[in-house]
Scaffold this motif. Structure first.
Motif, PDB file in Angstrom:
ATOM      1  N   THR A   1       0.818  -1.213   0.000  1.00  0.00           N
ATOM      2  CA  THR A   1       0.000   0.000   0.000  1.00  0.00           C
ATOM      3  C   THR A   1       0.851   1.263   0.000  1.00  0.00           C
ATOM      4  N   ALA A   2       2.140   1.151   0.358  1.00  0.00           N
ATOM      5  CA  ALA A   2       3.041   2.306   0.350  1.00  0.00           C
ATOM      6  C   ALA A   2       4.478   1.812   0.395  1.00  0.00           C
ATOM      7  N   GLY A   3       5.398   2.644  -0.098  1.00  0.00           N
ATOM      8  CA  GLY A   3       6.816   2.308  -0.065  1.00  0.00           C
ATOM      9  C   GLY A   3       7.342   1.900  -1.426  1.00  0.00           C
ATOM     10  N   LYS A   4       8.652   1.665  -1.478  1.00  0.00           N
ATOM     11  CA  LYS A   4       9.267   1.255  -2.731  1.00  0.00           C
ATOM     12  C   LYS A   4      10.494   0.392  -2.462  1.00  0.00           C
ATOM     13  N   GLY A   5      10.984  -0.216  -3.521  1.00  0.00           N
ATOM     14  CA  GLY A   5      12.119  -1.126  -3.438  1.00  0.00           C
ATOM     15  C   GLY A   5      12.031  -2.123  -4.568  1.00  0.00           C
ATOM     16  N   THR A   6      12.580  -3.314  -4.353  1.00  0.00           N
ATOM     17  CA  THR A   6      12.519  -4.359  -5.370  1.00  0.00           C
ATOM     18  C   THR A   6      12.176  -5.698  -4.733  1.00  0.00           C
ATOM     19  N   HIS A   7      11.603  -6.551  -5.538  1.00  0.00           N
ATOM     20  CA  HIS A   7      11.253  -7.919  -5.129  1.00  0.00           C
ATOM     21  C   HIS A   7      11.741  -8.845  -6.234  1.00  0.00           C
ATOM     22  N   THR A   8      12.640  -9.754  -5.889  1.00  0.00           N
ATOM     23  CA  THR A   8      13.193 -10.684  -6.874  1.00  0.00           C
ATOM     24  C   THR A   8      12.568 -12.060  -6.678  1.00  0.00           C
ATOM     25  N   ILE A   9      11.941 -12.573  -7.745  1.00  0.00           N
ATOM     26  CA  ILE A   9      11.303 -13.895  -7.710  1.00  0.00           C
ATOM     27  C   ILE A   9      11.938 -14.754  -8.787  1.00  0.00           C
ATOM     28  N   ASP A  10      12.533 -15.862  -8.376  1.00  0.00           N
ATOM     29  CA  ASP A  10      13.171 -16.771  -9.328  1.00  0.00           C
ATOM     30  C   ASP A  10      14.054 -16.013 -10.321  1.00  0.00           C
ATOM     31  N   PHE A  11      14.895 -15.121  -9.758  1.00  0.00           N
ATOM     32  CA  PHE A  11      15.940 -14.403 -10.494  1.00  0.00           C
ATOM     33  C   PHE A  11      15.409 -13.316 -11.423  1.00  0.00           C
ATOM     34  N   LYS A  12      14.141 -12.959 -11.291  1.00  0.00           N
ATOM     35  CA  LYS A  12      13.601 -11.827 -12.038  1.00  0.00           C
ATOM     36  C   LYS A  12      13.184 -10.758 -11.035  1.00  0.00           C
ATOM     37  N   THR A  13      13.619  -9.517 -11.267  1.00  0.00           N
ATOM     38  CA  THR A  13      13.398  -8.437 -10.307  1.00  0.00           C
ATOM     39  C   THR A  13      12.264  -7.522 -10.754  1.00  0.00           C
ATOM     40  N   PHE A  14      11.378  -7.212  -9.782  1.00  0.00           N
ATOM     41  CA  PHE A  14      10.233  -6.341 -10.024  1.00  0.00           C
ATOM     42  C   PHE A  14      10.315  -5.132  -9.098  1.00  0.00           C
ATOM     43  N   PRO A  15       9.988  -3.940  -9.597  1.00  0.00           N
ATOM     44  CA  PRO A  15       9.933  -2.769  -8.710  1.00  0.00           C
ATOM     45  C   PRO A  15       8.694  -2.832  -7.829  1.00  0.00           C
ATOM     46  N   VAL A  16       8.836  -2.454  -6.582  1.00  0.00           N
ATOM     47  CA  VAL A  16       7.716  -2.445  -5.643  1.00  0.00           C
ATOM     48  C   VAL A  16       7.025  -1.090  -5.703  1.00  0.00           C
ATOM     49  N   VAL A  17       5.718  -1.101  -5.926  1.00  0.00           N
ATOM     50  CA  VAL A  17       4.930   0.139  -5.957  1.00  0.00           C
ATOM     51  C   VAL A  17       3.607  -0.097  -5.243  1.00  0.00           C
ATOM     52  N   ALA A  18       2.987   0.990  -4.786  1.00  0.00           N
ATOM     53  CA  ALA A  18       1.703   0.888  -4.090  1.00  0.00           C
ATOM     54  C   ALA A  18       0.647   0.287  -5.013  1.00  0.00           C
ATOM     55  N   GLY A  19      -0.192  -0.552  -4.444  1.00  0.00           N
ATOM     56  CA  GLY A  19      -1.255  -1.195  -5.210  1.00  0.00           C
ATOM     57  C   GLY A  19      -0.833  -2.480  -5.888  1.00  0.00           C
ATOM     58  N   GLN A  20       0.402  -2.887  -5.660  1.00  0.00           N
ATOM     59  CA  GLN A  20       0.918  -4.087  -6.308  1.00  0.00           C
ATOM     60  C   GLN A  20       0.691  -5.311  -5.426  1.00  0.00           C
TER      61      GLN A  20
END
Length: 291
Positions: A54-73
């Motif tokens: 719901t808030a904040g940012k960063g990255t999330h890596t799943i099985d060696f693929k990285t996704f940017p963290v955004v609100a609503g995700q």
């Protein structure tokens, strides 16, 4: 041999509450404050894992693929996937961990979760952006689940109903609605194929071997895979072998020859060629890159 840590619901629950083997619902900021030191390192879960930011940012890596963290995700992961977090400052949201048996005594259809594309194990399909009214409704459902989980005793049936509503909402947001757009038999056949790959990818690497186990022709299997996934049956098998090879390459104590043996390749040189053809990197180059 070094392996990824594997966490179950009990050993990741809040120490102040009795552990529950089947369900954990928690405020994400509190969850991370307890576990970040170990959860930012790649690890596996023995349960289904759902997160709504719901808030904040960063990255999330799943099985060696990285996704940017955004609100609503929203993130959806199945047991066995490898992932890790890297956050920039404070993040907020909700997290739900539930076992493979959590819905089985509640639903007549034991494979009900298989209809959702985000529980396929494909990391690209497991990341969904909730926007506008769907985001607001998703937050409300998560908050209701949190309240139900904080009660004593925990209202598990209420959590099940609310969680199913959230999954259906996310399915709507994904735009795929697999269960409504594809004949159920096709979905079940693909799921059977993927389950067989998961059990046999070390030993069986050819589509005709799986087709024989399923009592269908290799042509039918290949056509079905291309129709539902856009990939050939051979590509799905290859991708699972490559994924496991990447997971094993993180374990620095294993040599390429040992990984080749683990994955049932006839020798290390053939494994090296197979890996480079699929990824564009040799195993050594991949290992060096992820450091």
């Amino acid at each position: 041999m070094t392996k990824f840590p594997v966490y179950n619901i009990c050993n990741i629950s809040a120490s102040s509450t009795p552990p529950d083997e089947d369900i954990l619902v928690e405020d994400f900021a509190q969850y991370i404050s307890r576990h970040y030191a170990k959860l930012n390192y790649p690890h596996r879960h023995a349960f289904y894992h759902v997160v709504l930011f719901t808030a904040g940012k960063g990255t999330h890596t799943i099985d060696f693929k990285t996704f940017p963290v955004v609100a609503g995700q929203a993130y959806f992961m199945i047991p066995g996937q490898v992932h890790g977090w890297q956050f920039e400052g404070k993040v907020e949201g909700y997290i739900i961990n539930f076992s493979e048996t959590f819905f089985k005594s509640f639903l007549l259809n034991s494979s009900y979760l298989d209809q959702f594309s985000f529980f396929s194990g494909n990391c690209d399909e497991g990341v969904i952006q909730l926007k506008g009214p769907l985001h607001k409704e998703g937050e409300l459902l998560m908050n209701e689940m949190l309240k139900a989980a904080e009660g004593r005793p925990v209202h598990e049936d209420l959590i099940r109903v609310l969680l199913l509503r959230f999954l259906i909402l996310a399915d709507e947001a994904s735009g795929k609605k697999v269960a409504n757009s594809i004949p159920n038999q096709k979905v079940l056949t693909l799921k059977t194929f993927r389950n067989l790959i998961e059990k046999n990818y070390r030993l069986l690497k050819l589509p005709n071997e799986y087709a024989a186990l399923m009592y269908i022709t290799p042509h039918h299997l290949n056509a079905l895979c291309q129709d539902l996934t856009g990939q050939t049956a051979g590509e799905l098998i290859r991708d699972r072998v490559i994924l496991e090879a990447k997971r094993l390459l993180v374990n620095e104590e294993m040599t390429a020859a040992e990984i080749a043996w683990n994955l049932n390749f006839k020798d290390a040189s053939y494994f090296n060629r197979f890996f480079k053809k699929a990824t564009g990197l040799t195993p050594f180059e991949f290992r060096k890159q992820i450091k």
